[in-house]
Scaffold this motif. Structure first.
Motif, PDB file in Angstrom:
ATOM      1  N   VAL A   1      41.236  27.217  25.020  1.00 22.90           N
ATOM      2  CA  VAL A   1      41.307  26.218  23.817  1.00 22.90           C
ATOM      3  C   VAL A   1      40.307  25.176  24.036  1.00 22.90           C
ATOM      4  O   VAL A   1      40.016  24.324  22.893  1.00 22.90           O
ATOM      5  CB  VAL A   1      42.786  25.742  23.665  1.00 22.90           C
TER       6      VAL A   1
ATOM      7  N   ALA B   1      40.941  22.929  18.398  1.00 20.70           N
ATOM      8  CA  ALA B   1      41.721  23.063  19.611  1.00 20.70           C
ATOM      9  C   ALA B   1      42.802  22.443  19.571  1.00 20.70           C
ATOM     10  O   ALA B   1      43.952  22.650  20.340  1.00 20.70           O
ATOM     11  CB  ALA B   1      40.749  22.372  21.054  1.00 20.70           C
TER      12      ALA B   1
ATOM     13  N   GLY C   1      39.868  11.520  23.913  1.00 28.69           N
ATOM     14  CA  GLY C   1      40.606  12.400  23.208  1.00 28.69           C
ATOM     15  C   GLY C   1      41.437  13.085  23.924  1.00 28.69           C
ATOM     16  O   GLY C   1      42.695  13.235  23.409  1.00 28.69           O
TER      17      GLY C   1
ATOM     18  N   ALA D   1      45.053   5.725  15.759  1.00 27.33           N
ATOM     19  CA  ALA D   1      45.647   6.094  16.888  1.00 27.33           C
ATOM     20  C   ALA D   1      44.891   7.363  17.726  1.00 27.33           C
ATOM     21  O   ALA D   1      45.131   7.055  18.941  1.00 27.33           O
ATOM     22  CB  ALA D   1      46.992   6.636  16.761  1.00 27.33           C
ATOM     23  N   LYS D   2      43.994   7.831  16.884  1.00 31.08           N
ATOM     24  CA  LYS D   2      43.002   8.819  17.888  1.00 31.08           C
ATOM     25  C   LYS D   2      41.743   8.557  17.948  1.00 31.08           C
ATOM     26  O   LYS D   2      41.194   7.823  17.065  1.00 31.08           O
ATOM     27  CB  LYS D   2      43.448  10.267  17.056  1.00 31.08           C
ATOM     28  N   VAL D   3      40.899   9.313  18.889  1.00 31.15           N
ATOM     29  CA  VAL D   3      39.378   8.927  19.172  1.00 31.15           C
ATOM     30  C   VAL D   3      38.850  10.264  18.897  1.00 31.15           C
ATOM     31  O   VAL D   3      39.426  11.469  19.021  1.00 31.15           O
ATOM     32  CB  VAL D   3      39.324   8.555  20.733  1.00 31.15           C
TER      33      VAL D   3
ATOM     34  N   ALA E   1      37.052  18.881  17.305  1.00 29.50           N
ATOM     35  CA  ALA E   1      38.371  19.068  18.234  1.00 29.50           C
ATOM     36  C   ALA E   1      39.649  19.663  17.410  1.00 29.50           C
ATOM     37  O   ALA E   1      40.347  20.315  18.032  1.00 29.50           O
ATOM     38  CB  ALA E   1      38.798  17.762  18.783  1.00 29.50           C
TER      39      ALA E   1
ATOM     40  N   LYS F   1      47.811  13.382  28.115  1.00 30.67           N
ATOM     41  CA  LYS F   1      48.565  14.234  28.958  1.00 30.67           C
ATOM     42  C   LYS F   1      47.872  14.547  30.083  1.00 30.67           C
ATOM     43  O   LYS F   1      46.561  14.986  30.214  1.00 30.67           O
ATOM     44  CB  LYS F   1      49.144  15.181  28.143  1.00 30.67           C
TER      45      LYS F   1
ATOM     46  N   LEU G   1      35.601  22.702  22.209  1.00 32.60           N
ATOM     47  CA  LEU G   1      35.188  21.293  22.208  1.00 32.60           C
ATOM     48  C   LEU G   1      33.923  21.088  23.076  1.00 32.60           C
ATOM     49  O   LEU G   1      33.319  20.104  22.946  1.00 32.60           O
ATOM     50  CB  LEU G   1      36.641  20.615  23.115  1.00 32.60           C
TER      51      LEU G   1
ATOM     52  N   THR H   1      45.604  24.395  18.311  1.00 32.93           N
ATOM     53  CA  THR H   1      46.256  25.536  18.974  1.00 32.93           C
ATOM     54  C   THR H   1      47.076  25.124  20.023  1.00 32.93           C
ATOM     55  O   THR H   1      48.102  25.617  20.863  1.00 32.93           O
ATOM     56  CB  THR H   1      45.170  26.297  19.453  1.00 32.93           C
ATOM     57  N   THR H   2      46.607  23.877  20.691  1.00 31.50           N
ATOM     58  CA  THR H   2      47.594  23.313  21.852  1.00 31.50           C
ATOM     59  C   THR H   2      48.735  22.301  21.484  1.00 31.50           C
ATOM     60  O   THR H   2      49.614  22.214  22.336  1.00 31.50           O
ATOM     61  CB  THR H   2      46.648  22.339  22.739  1.00 31.50           C
ATOM     62  N   GLY H   3      48.696  21.748  20.398  1.00 34.23           N
ATOM     63  CA  GLY H   3      49.503  20.853  19.791  1.00 34.23           C
ATOM     64  C   GLY H   3      49.267  19.514  20.592  1.00 34.23           C
ATOM     65  O   GLY H   3      50.171  18.691  20.310  1.00 34.23           O
ATOM     66  N   GLU H   4      48.164  19.399  21.045  1.00 30.88           N
ATOM     67  CA  GLU H   4      47.949  18.027  21.594  1.00 30.88           C
ATOM     68  C   GLU H   4      47.650  16.936  20.743  1.00 30.88           C
ATOM     69  O   GLU H   4      46.866  17.214  19.751  1.00 30.88           O
ATOM     70  CB  GLU H   4      46.593  18.388  22.498  1.00 30.88           C
ATOM     71  N   GLU H   5      48.190  15.761  20.935  1.00 31.68           N
ATOM     72  CA  GLU H   5      47.899  14.807  19.833  1.00 31.68           C
ATOM     73  C   GLU H   5      47.208  13.615  20.592  1.00 31.68           C
ATOM     74  O   GLU H   5      47.857  12.963  21.245  1.00 31.68           O
ATOM     75  CB  GLU H   5      49.253  14.039  19.524  1.00 31.68           C
ATOM     76  N   ALA H   6      45.981  13.814  20.317  1.00 33.04           N
ATOM     77  CA  ALA H   6      45.217  12.927  21.191  1.00 33.04           C
ATOM     78  C   ALA H   6      45.345  11.618  20.742  1.00 33.04           C
ATOM     79  O   ALA H   6      45.495  11.173  19.508  1.00 33.04           O
ATOM     80  CB  ALA H   6      43.736  13.433  21.240  1.00 33.04           C
TER      81      ALA H   6
END
Lengths: 228, 192
Positions: free
Chosen positions: B105, A220, B30, A200-202, A217, B34, B109, A223-228
């Motif tokens: 953050v 990062a 990536g 699901a992720k790239v 990545a 959002k 990257l 720390t952000t909780g981003e689920e790319a």
């Protein structure tokens, strides 16, 4: 198969852990240079050469390089071989050199190479690291060759520059959009036949070595909780 | 003035870094799920690209070229960019914690983002002067952000739709990127 055998170190990169189609690393050159099959092979072999050489050197120096500054050290080793490759291609295959253009220099920031240095070469002996580099390089070359062949045949009706006299061609395949499209279809077909769910992720986020690779990545994302 | 505008529009639209030149694909695919993170990442890339162009120009023109070692530019540029990004990360972290939270953050990257190294090498390949290099980097960064934001909104639609099992995840994302890339082909004749 025994995961500690030399054979496994070599062949895992070709199919099971294919850097492009399974780990989704090094997407930029995969999409950019594959308008012709010969470009794909050229880029694949150039990257493989850098990968094998940098794996050997980094593995040989793994007890010398201090842990805290290892990433700059890796980058210098990798970029040195990139410059070397650039010179060699310019001297011996100038046509390929001009077709690959800026992407030859950009091998330096290909995450496959830094990823293998960090996850494999810095932890394994020289022979194993060379095999790992060879396997990963072959996997990358095969994926690029497949992309290049599909795009060249469908887009310009030729294969290795030889006209196939096809009744119908789709020029969109050699345009940037065709690159994204071909890669998407290729990954979908691969997962259809292996009967697995596509990741699901790239990029680095999907990479199995993300936990080990502090440069990627994962840091990062944590720390952000981003689920790319 | 006219040439600066042409450089800006070229690197922003007709030669868009992500959708036409294929640089910086990893963060493009990536970090585009959002809006917020797309904007944060985009701003960080604009900032680093412009600063990297400012840093690398004097090093190339006043050190590498006079010494006749301009073939060392890849090594020199990548080290400069890595050092610079690390430095900015430390400064922002200490001095402006609020900015660090929204921008910092994304900085790690960017070190291995080929768009940043790419823009500095393009500056020297096209032998741009100082001002042209900055404009080229600015246009590239804005183009990257534009593509990221457009793509983030396309992806939010895909998430909600029903797609075949083997196309779920990455394949559908790539095909959506292909369609967005087609829309950028419309800009090709803009400067012709």
């Amino acid at each position: 198969m025994d995961k500690n055998s030399n054979l496994y170190a070599l062949i895992k990169g070709i199919v099971k852990e294919n850097p492009t189609l399974v780990m989704l690393l090094g997407m930029c050159p995969t999409l950019a240079v594959t308008t012709m099959a010969s470009n794909g092979i050229g880029m694949g072999l150039a990257t493989s050469f850098v990968l094998i050489c940098s794996n050997i050197v980094i593995s040989a120096l793994r007890r010398v390089i201090p842990d805290t500054v290892r990433l700059p050290c890796f980058i210098v080793v990798i970029t040195t071989f990139v410059t070397l490759t650039d010179f060699l291609l310019k001297a011996y295959i100038p046509a390929l050199h001009s077709r690959l253009g800026i992407f030859l220099s950009l091998i330096a920031v290909n995450c496959i190479i830094l990823g293998r240095a960090e996850a494999y070469a810095s932890k394994n002996n020289v022979f194993r690291s060379a095999l790992d580099g060879l396997g990963m390089g072959l996997g990358f070359t095969l994926a690029l060759f497949a992309m290049g062949s599909i795009r060249e045949i469908l887009g310009s009706g030729a294969f290795f520059g030889i006209d196939l006299h096809l009744p119908l061609t789709f020029p969109i395949f050699v345009m940037p959009a065709g690159g994204f499209f071909t890669l998407g279809i290729l990954i979908a077909i691969l997962y259809k036949f292996t009967n697995k769910k596509p990741p699901a992720k790239v990029g680095c986020a999907a990479c199995p070595i993300a936990a080990d690779c502090i440069n990627c990545a994962a840091r990062a994302i944590k720390t952000t909780g981003e689920e790319a | 003035m006219k040439i600066l505008l042409v450089i800006l529009l070229t690197s922003m639209l007709t030669e868009n870094f992500v959708l036409v030149k294929f640089m910086g694909i990893c963060p493009f695919l990536g970090v585009s799920k959002k809006y917020d993170s797309a904007i944060g990442m985009g701003l960080a890339v604009i900032f680093v690209m412009v600063c990297a162009s400012i840093c690398t120009y004097p090093v190339y023109t006043f050190i590498l070229v006079p010494l006749g070692i301009d073939y060392m530019k890849t090594v020199a540029f990548i080290l400069l960019i890595a050092t610079f990004v690390q430095l900015v990360e430390m400064i922002i972290h200490k001095k402006v914690p609020a900015l660090y939270k929204s921008l910092g953050v994304y900085l790690p990257l960017i070190t291995t983002n080929c768009a940043v190294l790419g823009v500095t090498i393009l500056n020297t390949d096209n032998s741009y002067n100082f001002l042209q290099s900055i404009v080229n980097a600015l246009g590239g960064g804005i183009g990257f952000t534009l593509a990221l934001i457009i793509f983030a909104s396309v992806r939010s639609r895909i998430e909600a739709s029903n797609i075949p099992k083997s196309f779920a995840g990455v394949p559908s994302t790539l095909i959506a990127a292909a369609i967005v890339s087609v829309s950028f082909m419309g800009f090709t004749s803009l400067l012709a």
